[in-house]
Write an enzyme that holds these catalytic residues in place. Sequence first.
Site, short mmCIF file in Angstrom:
data_model
loop_
_atom_site.label_atom_id
_atom_site.label_comp_id
_atom_site.label_asym_id
_atom_site.label_seq_id
_atom_site.Cartn_x
_atom_site.Cartn_y
_atom_site.Cartn_z
N THR A 340 -15.96 -14.73 -16.17
CA THR A 340 -16.73 -15.30 -15.05
C THR A 340 -17.52 -16.54 -15.44
OG1 THR A 340 -18.61 -13.84 -15.51
CG2 THR A 340 -16.97 -13.06 -13.93
N GLY A 342 -16.52 -18.63 -18.38
CA GLY A 342 -15.68 -19.61 -19.03
C GLY A 342 -14.54 -18.95 -19.79
N TYR A 546 -13.23 10.22 -22.30
CA TYR A 546 -12.05 9.58 -21.68
C TYR A 546 -11.34 10.62 -20.83
CZ TYR A 546 -8.75 5.63 -22.08
OH TYR A 546 -7.98 4.51 -21.84
#
Length: 626
Positions: A340, A342, A546
Amino acid sequence: MASSAGERLSVLQRHLSCPGREGPRRGTAGHWQPAAASSPSPKDTAGAPSLPRRRQEVLKWNGWGYKDSKFVVHKEDGYHVSFTGNRYKIGNMVLPHFASWVKETLGVDFEDCQPPQPPPQPHQIPQPILHPGLLEEVRALGLSHSLEGEDRLFRAHGHTLAEIFTLREGMFPRIPDLVVWPDGHKQVEKMVELASRHQVVLIPFGGGTSVSGALLCPEEEGRMIISLDTSQMNSILWVDEKNLTARIEAGIIGQDLERQLRARGYTSGHEPDSYEFSSLGGWVATRASGMKKNIYGNIEDLVVQVKVVTPRGTVERYAAGPRLSAGPDIQHFIMGSEGTFGVVTEVTLKIRPLPPVVRYGSIAFPDFSAGVRCMREVALQRCQPASIRLMDNQQFRFGHALKPPTGLMGLLVDGLKKVYITRIRGFDVNKMCVATLLFEGSEQEVTAQENRLYSIALSSGGVPAGAANGERGYMLTFVIAYIRDLGFDYGIVAESFETSVPWDRVYSLCHNVKHRITSECKERGIRHSFVTCRVTQTYDAGACVYFYFAFNYRGLSDPVHVYEEIEGNARNEILACGGSISHHHGVGKVRRQWMNQTVSAPGLGALRAVKEYFDPENIFANGNLL
């Protein structure tokens, strides 16, 4: 059983590397040295990239991984499943238990196969929005680029369930209009300057493995969108053997980085599950974590310097020392910024000598709570091996279903193990769970660590379960993502998501989230579902958990929407149990709605202010994070 660093590299190459490719060669200087600031060294040429520029030549255009590697169903002998190719250890092997597990657990009818749509024709791909002036300048500057639909479509997505389902069944309403391949930092600077001047959008592309919707083009964006593919920025610029650091271009993928470093006796130690295909720049942009973070650290622990090109110019921290007290660390604005602000172009990374000894191991526990207690004690005593991952019972049985034939002796040994575990130790196969272990270090270090860890396990009710299970568990990490593509063919949707949570809430979070998902499925009339979890990375104050979730969607008109509803409710449950919105996958667009429950309003305001300063014209308008 111990293995040398060379044997370890051979194992990884067999699991991951393209067969037949030429190995890395030593440069004429014999070793790399850091370049002086005023005189950059030429790019290293040690070893060709594993993946071509047109990645769709080798990788699936509508699924995970290599084209020649996939799970296949055979109708002979009442159906069985095999895995094709020779890139992975289970390649060209029949998996005799997997078909029956899939039928029993997920209610699959192997007669009901619905393959994906064929690759789209050119007229089916959205036509590009072109800015003639910019395109002329791109050509004049000699920047490698493509307007071809295949190239644009391949870079229009990551690997969320919704994205892959769209590729199989339909088409994205908006995809990049142009793909540009810069060959280094200076060309990125030129491209960002062009984009700013012509008011077009840039979306950085690394390995394309995002599972947060980060690469999707915003549908409402009316400007031309350019995918800035960093894959040709793939060299190690130098290695500093005195300070154990390396300067590396951000587009290099994990397997190439490790292959080149290991040829010189070093490793970065960073091995995320997407290691084969994800890029160094992507690791930085998402604050990635690897399986061996216990020894080597997460990406924020490995990074020494980052260079990133923004519309305001190049951002970097000049000091290369191990630590700096000079205000807030500007590099931490970049890590996790998800493209967002560069484009990350170069990274100085810590490296380590290859460990002389690598050993695998595993521990069986009577139930998940005993396993969690052991993991907590291991973290408390700070004696974690390179990797320690605890699978719940559902995942343990799932892993067993993926075992290849073992032969007569293997059957006898497995039988004896089962007798010992179930009859002598009294474990219930429907409750027990297993932790897989990976040890790295000197012989003395590994032996001491094994003794200490197995002693803790025994006091928690666990028993050593052998090196073979540990090595299999480590290898399956790289092939498990291929299973989803097979599931799609037979009416199964599946996805993974993760979180981090304090230790005192690990067990309750796992229990509550699985219960919430099961209840959500029942409310929607889903008869066959599967949800499992594992505890992966461990810390002083908590752990990463997870989850895998799948269900049979036959009879549902919009399975992706149903999945997203259920996962959204599971995410709410995670937050209610004290978990985070992500440990290492990042935010992207998928988890953006929960940012205000993660960071306070002034904190989000500060992020927006940084975005506004670096990118006042919103050139990097991928819509991630904010």
